[in-house]
Design a protein around this motif. Sequence first.
Motif, PDB file in Angstrom:
ATOM      1  N   PHE A 185     -55.371 -74.151 -68.491  1.00  0.00           N
ATOM      2  CA  PHE A 185     -55.450 -72.942 -67.689  1.00  0.00           C
ATOM      3  C   PHE A 185     -54.077 -72.266 -67.728  1.00  0.00           C
ATOM      4  O   PHE A 185     -53.087 -72.892 -68.111  1.00  0.00           O
ATOM      5  CB  PHE A 185     -55.902 -73.216 -66.248  1.00  0.00           C
ATOM      6  N   THR A 186     -54.029 -71.010 -67.337  1.00  0.00           N
ATOM      7  CA  THR A 186     -52.816 -70.206 -67.460  1.00  0.00           C
ATOM      8  C   THR A 186     -52.170 -70.017 -66.095  1.00  0.00           C
ATOM      9  O   THR A 186     -52.772 -69.429 -65.188  1.00  0.00           O
ATOM     10  CB  THR A 186     -53.135 -68.837 -68.072  1.00  0.00           C
ATOM     11  N   LEU A 187     -50.949 -70.519 -65.964  1.00  0.00           N
ATOM     12  CA  LEU A 187     -50.270 -70.466 -64.676  1.00  0.00           C
ATOM     13  C   LEU A 187     -50.091 -69.036 -64.166  1.00  0.00           C
ATOM     14  O   LEU A 187     -50.234 -68.789 -62.966  1.00  0.00           O
ATOM     15  CB  LEU A 187     -48.899 -71.148 -64.772  1.00  0.00           C
ATOM     16  N   LYS A 188     -49.812 -68.104 -65.035  1.00  0.00           N
ATOM     17  CA  LYS A 188     -49.496 -66.748 -64.578  1.00  0.00           C
ATOM     18  C   LYS A 188     -50.712 -66.023 -64.016  1.00  0.00           C
ATOM     19  O   LYS A 188     -50.595 -64.922 -63.487  1.00  0.00           O
ATOM     20  CB  LYS A 188     -48.864 -65.927 -65.691  1.00  0.00           C
ATOM     21  N   ASP A 189     -51.878 -66.611 -64.101  1.00  0.00           N
ATOM     22  CA  ASP A 189     -53.083 -66.007 -63.515  1.00  0.00           C
ATOM     23  C   ASP A 189     -53.221 -66.304 -62.025  1.00  0.00           C
ATOM     24  O   ASP A 189     -54.128 -65.760 -61.372  1.00  0.00           O
ATOM     25  CB  ASP A 189     -54.332 -66.523 -64.237  1.00  0.00           C
ATOM     26  N   TYR A 190     -52.323 -67.159 -61.514  1.00  0.00           N
ATOM     27  CA  TYR A 190     -52.426 -67.597 -60.120  1.00  0.00           C
ATOM     28  C   TYR A 190     -51.063 -67.554 -59.461  1.00  0.00           C
ATOM     29  O   TYR A 190     -50.029 -67.527 -60.128  1.00  0.00           O
ATOM     30  CB  TYR A 190     -52.963 -69.036 -60.059  1.00  0.00           C
ATOM     31  N   SER A 191     -51.056 -67.595 -58.123  1.00  0.00           N
ATOM     32  CA  SER A 191     -49.810 -67.896 -57.449  1.00  0.00           C
ATOM     33  C   SER A 191     -49.609 -69.402 -57.539  1.00  0.00           C
ATOM     34  O   SER A 191     -50.563 -70.179 -57.456  1.00  0.00           O
ATOM     35  CB  SER A 191     -49.816 -67.417 -55.996  1.00  0.00           C
ATOM     36  N   ILE A 192     -48.364 -69.798 -57.761  1.00  0.00           N
ATOM     37  CA  ILE A 192     -48.015 -71.199 -57.973  1.00  0.00           C
ATOM     38  C   ILE A 192     -47.063 -71.634 -56.875  1.00  0.00           C
ATOM     39  O   ILE A 192     -46.025 -70.998 -56.646  1.00  0.00           O
ATOM     40  CB  ILE A 192     -47.348 -71.409 -59.345  1.00  0.00           C
ATOM     41  N   GLY A 193     -47.396 -72.704 -56.201  1.00  0.00           N
ATOM     42  CA  GLY A 193     -46.562 -73.226 -55.130  1.00  0.00           C
ATOM     43  C   GLY A 193     -45.854 -74.493 -55.545  1.00  0.00           C
ATOM     44  O   GLY A 193     -46.361 -75.278 -56.347  1.00  0.00           O
ATOM     45  N   TRP A 194     -44.669 -74.662 -55.004  1.00  0.00           N
ATOM     46  CA  TRP A 194     -43.939 -75.931 -55.124  1.00  0.00           C
ATOM     47  C   TRP A 194     -43.916 -76.586 -53.741  1.00  0.00           C
ATOM     48  O   TRP A 194     -43.617 -75.926 -52.729  1.00  0.00           O
ATOM     49  CB  TRP A 194     -42.501 -75.697 -55.587  1.00  0.00           C
ATOM     50  N   PHE A 195     -44.225 -77.857 -53.741  1.00  0.00           N
ATOM     51  CA  PHE A 195     -44.234 -78.637 -52.517  1.00  0.00           C
ATOM     52  C   PHE A 195     -43.398 -79.885 -52.742  1.00  0.00           C
ATOM     53  O   PHE A 195     -43.135 -80.277 -53.873  1.00  0.00           O
ATOM     54  CB  PHE A 195     -45.670 -79.027 -52.156  1.00  0.00           C
ATOM     55  N   ARG A 196     -42.995 -80.523 -51.664  1.00  0.00           N
ATOM     56  CA  ARG A 196     -42.268 -81.778 -51.786  1.00  0.00           C
ATOM     57  C   ARG A 196     -42.709 -82.738 -50.680  1.00  0.00           C
ATOM     58  O   ARG A 196     -43.123 -82.316 -49.610  1.00  0.00           O
ATOM     59  CB  ARG A 196     -40.760 -81.543 -51.738  1.00  0.00           C
ATOM     60  N   GLN A 197     -42.591 -83.999 -51.015  1.00  0.00           N
ATOM     61  CA  GLN A 197     -42.931 -85.033 -50.039  1.00  0.00           C
ATOM     62  C   GLN A 197     -41.819 -86.070 -50.021  1.00  0.00           C
ATOM     63  O   GLN A 197     -41.614 -86.778 -51.007  1.00  0.00           O
ATOM     64  CB  GLN A 197     -44.276 -85.679 -50.358  1.00  0.00           C
ATOM     65  N   ARG A 255     -46.284 -83.823 -46.870  1.00  0.00           N
ATOM     66  CA  ARG A 255     -45.939 -82.884 -47.933  1.00  0.00           C
ATOM     67  C   ARG A 255     -45.696 -81.514 -47.307  1.00  0.00           C
ATOM     68  O   ARG A 255     -46.456 -81.084 -46.435  1.00  0.00           O
ATOM     69  CB  ARG A 255     -47.090 -82.818 -48.949  1.00  0.00           C
ATOM     70  N   GLU A 256     -44.659 -80.836 -47.766  1.00  0.00           N
ATOM     71  CA  GLU A 256     -44.311 -79.534 -47.206  1.00  0.00           C
ATOM     72  C   GLU A 256     -44.083 -78.516 -48.315  1.00  0.00           C
ATOM     73  O   GLU A 256     -43.685 -78.858 -49.424  1.00  0.00           O
ATOM     74  CB  GLU A 256     -43.039 -79.641 -46.353  1.00  0.00           C
ATOM     75  N   GLY A 257     -44.331 -77.265 -47.981  1.00  0.00           N
ATOM     76  CA  GLY A 257     -44.123 -76.194 -48.937  1.00  0.00           C
ATOM     77  C   GLY A 257     -42.656 -75.862 -49.098  1.00  0.00           C
ATOM     78  O   GLY A 257     -41.895 -75.904 -48.136  1.00  0.00           O
ATOM     79  N   VAL A 258     -42.256 -75.558 -50.316  1.00  0.00           N
ATOM     80  CA  VAL A 258     -40.871 -75.222 -50.640  1.00  0.00           C
ATOM     81  C   VAL A 258     -40.761 -73.777 -51.091  1.00  0.00           C
ATOM     82  O   VAL A 258     -39.890 -73.040 -50.642  1.00  0.00           O
ATOM     83  CB  VAL A 258     -40.329 -76.157 -51.734  1.00  0.00           C
ATOM     84  N   SER A 259     -41.651 -73.390 -51.993  1.00  0.00           N
ATOM     85  CA  SER A 259     -41.557 -72.044 -52.554  1.00  0.00           C
ATOM     86  C   SER A 259     -42.862 -71.706 -53.240  1.00  0.00           C
ATOM     87  O   SER A 259     -43.724 -72.567 -53.461  1.00  0.00           O
ATOM     88  CB  SER A 259     -40.394 -71.951 -53.555  1.00  0.00           C
ATOM     89  N   CYS A 260     -42.985 -70.442 -53.576  1.00  0.00           N
ATOM     90  CA  CYS A 260     -44.202 -69.959 -54.230  1.00  0.00           C
ATOM     91  C   CYS A 260     -43.841 -68.748 -55.064  1.00  0.00           C
ATOM     92  O   CYS A 260     -42.919 -67.993 -54.710  1.00  0.00           O
ATOM     93  CB  CYS A 260     -45.237 -69.590 -53.163  1.00  0.00           C
ATOM     94  N   ILE A 261     -44.551 -68.564 -56.166  1.00  0.00           N
ATOM     95  CA  ILE A 261     -44.356 -67.356 -56.965  1.00  0.00           C
ATOM     96  C   ILE A 261     -45.716 -66.785 -57.289  1.00  0.00           C
ATOM     97  O   ILE A 261     -46.654 -67.516 -57.634  1.00  0.00           O
ATOM     98  CB  ILE A 261     -43.523 -67.650 -58.232  1.00  0.00           C
ATOM     99  N   THR A 262     -45.841 -65.466 -57.138  1.00  0.00           N
ATOM    100  CA  THR A 262     -47.130 -64.829 -57.380  1.00  0.00           C
ATOM    101  C   THR A 262     -47.352 -64.616 -58.878  1.00  0.00           C
ATOM    102  O   THR A 262     -46.449 -64.805 -59.704  1.00  0.00           O
ATOM    103  CB  THR A 262     -47.204 -63.480 -56.661  1.00  0.00           C
ATOM    104  N   SER A 263     -48.541 -64.167 -59.206  1.00  0.00           N
ATOM    105  CA  SER A 263     -48.886 -63.925 -60.605  1.00  0.00           C
ATOM    106  C   SER A 263     -48.057 -62.787 -61.203  1.00  0.00           C
ATOM    107  O   SER A 263     -47.903 -62.715 -62.421  1.00  0.00           O
ATOM    108  CB  SER A 263     -50.367 -63.614 -60.748  1.00  0.00           C
ATOM    109  N   ASP A 264     -47.545 -61.909 -60.338  1.00  0.00           N
ATOM    110  CA  ASP A 264     -46.688 -60.833 -60.875  1.00  0.00           C
ATOM    111  C   ASP A 264     -45.214 -61.122 -60.656  1.00  0.00           C
ATOM    112  O   ASP A 264     -44.381 -60.216 -60.707  1.00  0.00           O
ATOM    113  CB  ASP A 264     -47.089 -59.470 -60.304  1.00  0.00           C
ATOM    114  N   GLY A 265     -44.891 -62.411 -60.441  1.00  0.00           N
ATOM    115  CA  GLY A 265     -43.500 -62.844 -60.456  1.00  0.00           C
ATOM    116  C   GLY A 265     -42.721 -62.645 -59.172  1.00  0.00           C
ATOM    117  O   GLY A 265     -41.488 -62.742 -59.189  1.00  0.00           O
TER     118      GLY A 265
END
Length: 125
Positions: free
Chosen positions: A27-39, A45-55
């Motif tokens: 699948f293509t990452l740029k088609d979705y918002s992508i989140g980074w989480f850490r535990q 687990r907690e959210g750290v950051s996110c980037i949308t499909s348009d950057g």
Amino acid sequence: QLQLVESGGGLVQPGGSLRLSCSASKFTLKDYSIGWFRQAPGKEREGVSCITSDGIPDYENSVKGRFTLSTANAKNTVHLQMNNLKPPATAVYYCTPDFTGPPTSCSGFMLSGFWGPGTLVSVSS
């Protein structure tokens, strides 16, 4: 079969830097918002950051100014540059796509339960 792989973790001294990568197959990452989480050990687990499909990136308050998201669309990869790392950043880091919400927004990020194996970041002197 859809796959996610995180990489780039390691042991670093306080104040050091690491660049994590999130790569996907089938699948293509740029088609979705992508989140980074850490535990962190013993924690949720907690959210750290996110980037949308348009950057457009978004960051949790404690990492703003130190963490930077970027995309390498030709390689189907999202990078998380982490600078001035502090011991509380010690955790396993995961990336995950929001398959449900609008790809152009990180607000209301919906977890799909689809995770990679994670990459361990240890910040210690």
